[in-house]
Enzyme design. Structure first.
Site, PDB file in Angstrom:
ATOM      1  N   THR A 100     -43.982 -25.881 -19.548  1.00  0.00           N
ATOM      2  CA  THR A 100     -43.852 -26.781 -18.397  1.00  0.00           C
ATOM      3  C   THR A 100     -45.123 -26.782 -17.571  1.00  0.00           C
ATOM      4  O   THR A 100     -45.074 -26.926 -16.358  1.00  0.00           O
ATOM      5  CB  THR A 100     -42.669 -26.356 -17.511  1.00  0.00           C
ATOM      6  OG1 THR A 100     -42.849 -24.989 -17.117  1.00  0.00           O
ATOM      7  CG2 THR A 100     -41.357 -26.502 -18.241  1.00  0.00           C
ATOM      8  N   THR A 139     -47.216 -19.094 -22.302  1.00  0.00           N
ATOM      9  CA  THR A 139     -48.094 -17.940 -22.066  1.00  0.00           C
ATOM     10  C   THR A 139     -47.815 -16.737 -22.961  1.00  0.00           C
ATOM     11  O   THR A 139     -48.703 -15.927 -23.186  1.00  0.00           O
ATOM     12  CB  THR A 139     -48.008 -17.488 -20.595  1.00  0.00           C
ATOM     13  OG1 THR A 139     -46.657 -17.129 -20.283  1.00  0.00           O
ATOM     14  CG2 THR A 139     -48.477 -18.592 -19.665  1.00  0.00           C
ATOM     15  N   ASP A 140     -46.593 -16.597 -23.473  1.00  0.00           N
ATOM     16  CA  ASP A 140     -46.232 -15.362 -24.171  1.00  0.00           C
ATOM     17  C   ASP A 140     -47.125 -15.066 -25.370  1.00  0.00           C
ATOM     18  O   ASP A 140     -47.477 -13.911 -25.621  1.00  0.00           O
ATOM     19  CB  ASP A 140     -44.768 -15.395 -24.616  1.00  0.00           C
ATOM     20  CG  ASP A 140     -43.809 -15.098 -23.477  1.00  0.00           C
ATOM     21  OD1 ASP A 140     -44.283 -14.897 -22.342  1.00  0.00           O
ATOM     22  OD2 ASP A 140     -42.591 -15.060 -23.720  1.00  0.00           O
ATOM     23  N   LYS A 176     -52.325 -11.083 -22.229  1.00  0.00           N
ATOM     24  CA  LYS A 176     -51.370 -11.174 -21.126  1.00  0.00           C
ATOM     25  C   LYS A 176     -50.948  -9.760 -20.759  1.00  0.00           C
ATOM     26  O   LYS A 176     -50.340  -9.050 -21.560  1.00  0.00           O
ATOM     27  CB  LYS A 176     -50.162 -12.009 -21.544  1.00  0.00           C
ATOM     28  CG  LYS A 176     -49.146 -12.212 -20.431  1.00  0.00           C
ATOM     29  CD  LYS A 176     -48.016 -13.146 -20.870  1.00  0.00           C
ATOM     30  CE  LYS A 176     -46.996 -13.315 -19.761  1.00  0.00           C
ATOM     31  NZ  LYS A 176     -45.923 -14.273 -20.098  1.00  0.00           N
TER      32      LYS A 176
END
EC number: 6.3.5.-
Length: 438
Positions: free
Chosen positions: A102, A178-179, A256
């Protein structure tokens, strides 16, 4: 009763601002907010309300005691963004490739609606600022959660990026969850050969319907970086928790490092390439980046998918290594302890794997620092068994690189040479102590 029936009976519409009184632990509690449309995974008997602070809550219909409309949803006149979409003479062309997430959506607090953005008009509604930076051309390649990303998706993204760059685009932005963004960034770093233009991956840690969302600023900064002189694969995300600047990280050195912070992405064992401010200012933090050129991008997408990433832990069984060998895996990347160690009792299985032609590579689960198998006896045994030490490569980067290397050769000597060759900045030539936990 379903939510749609509940609302229809009471003449309430999505976007109406309401006050709901519900029963909670034997007491009545009141909430005010906008009625949200049901989404794919929401329960049919749960009403979703967007509170004024931007957060959503779900309220079971059976718990609702009273509901009153405080303000009807405003019906806005249709707004067209043709001027933005048509572009401006002299601005560079940038393609934004959507893969899911999103990143480019924005809440309309007057109606409670969330605009997903991947047509040009939707992007113009969500983040009009990017059209002041470049003539943006959006393309939705696929729409999946990043945890569902597979190597075949990396290949598709690589070909789409190359197609855009070779057709004259000044740069490309890839909107990504992002993962697993670090894995995709590494894959593109190896697959895109002779890269002469910027390729920027961008995502959002906070969904776009939250007031703390980082989506818009990340997207603005990523488009600005896509028009820069840096001809590398990069990840652009928030540089700190406020809305001041973003950082551009090299695609093979980024990870991350937090589940939810907006500045979750860090350059590991290295410094970022640049700071980017939304107003267009760019401060380069290093000079050794690949510069823009007119070279045509080639896609080298030969990969071997039968590669595993295995984390060492107390009590790990050699059966795990044996299982992978018996199942025909061609490569294993181990996240060893400390300098790159495993328990002594699994070394015979590692030795067997190498003897049967399986490439075994060593990284460190410490993340920071460099593998060194010459310090302790365990490391020397692993070297003797044929393990390839991966310097200061991130485990995820080594995993992707081994896939790519094995796609080109399965001769273990050649694999060793290629794994220790620095193709895309994945190996830092010397250990930098100024990059630790920065």
């Amino acid at each position: 009763m379903r939510v749609d029936e509940f609302l229809k009976e009471r003449n309430i519409n999505v976007g109406d601002f309401v006050r709901i009184t519900k029963e909670e632990d034997g007491e009545e509690v009141t909430y005010e907010g906008y009625i949200m449309p049901p989404y794919e995974l929401s329960a049919g008997d749960t009403l979703v309300l967007k509170l004024e602070n931007g957060y959503n809550i779900g309220i079971a219909l059976e718990k609702i005691r009273r509901i009153e409309v405080l303000e009807r949803a405003k019906v806005k006149p249709e707004v067209h963004f043709e001027a933005l979409i048509e572009g401006k003479p002299g601005l560079p062309e940038v393609t934004i490739i959507g893969t899911g997430g999103t990143i480019a959506s924005r809440i309309d607090y007057e109606t409670g609606a969330v605009y997903p953005a991947f047509t040009a008009e939707e992007l113009a509604k969500a983040v009009p600022e990017i059209f002041e930076v470049a003539n943006v051309k959006p393309k939705l390649l696929f729409n999946i959660f990043s945890e569902d990303m597979k190597p075949k998706h990396w290949v598709k993204i690589a070909h789409e990026v190359a197609k855009a760059l070779n057709s004259g685009d000044y740069g490309v932005v890839v909107a990504h969850g992002t993962d697993t963004m670090g894995y995709t960034a590494a894959a593109l770093s190896f697959m895109l050969r002779n890269l002469g233009k910027p390729v920027v991956l961008v995502g959002a840690q906070r969904s776009s319907d939250r007031p703390s969302s980082d989506a818009a600023m990340n997207l603005i900064c990523s488009v600005r970086m896509a028009t820069s002189e840096v001809a590398e694969v990069m990840v652009v995300m928030h540089g700190e928790t406020g809305d001041t600047y973003c950082l551009a990280h090299r695609g093979t050195k980024v990870r991350k490092m937090h589940t939810s912070r907006r500045d979750a992405f860090r350059s590991i064992n290295d410094v970022p390439i640049a700071k980017i401010w939304p107003n267009g200012e760019i401060e380069f933090l290093r000079k050794d980046y690949r510069k823009r050129s007119d070279e045509e991008v080639e896609v080298d997408d030969k990969i071997e998918e039968k590669v595993a990433l295995v984390k060492v832990y107390p009590g790990i069984s050699s059966e795990i290594i044996d299982f992978l060998v018996d199942k025909g895996y061609k490569g294993i990347v181990i996240e060893g302890t400390g300098l790159g160690h495993t328990p002594n009792d699994i070394i015979p299985s590692i030795e067997r794997a190498v003897e049967e032609g399986v490439a075994v590579c060593m990284t460190s689960q410490c993340i920071y620092g460099r593998v060194n198998l010459n310090v302790y006896s365990t490391g020397r045994k692993l070297l003797k068994a044929g393990v390839i030490p991966c310097e200061d490569m991130l485990p995820e980067t080594a995993y992707v690189k081994l896939m790519w290397v094995l796609g080109h050769t399965q001769n273990l000597e050649e694999v060793r040479k290629m794994m220790l060759t620095n193709y895309a900045g994945e190996i830092t030539p010397y250990t930098r102590f100024d990059t630790y936990l920065r």
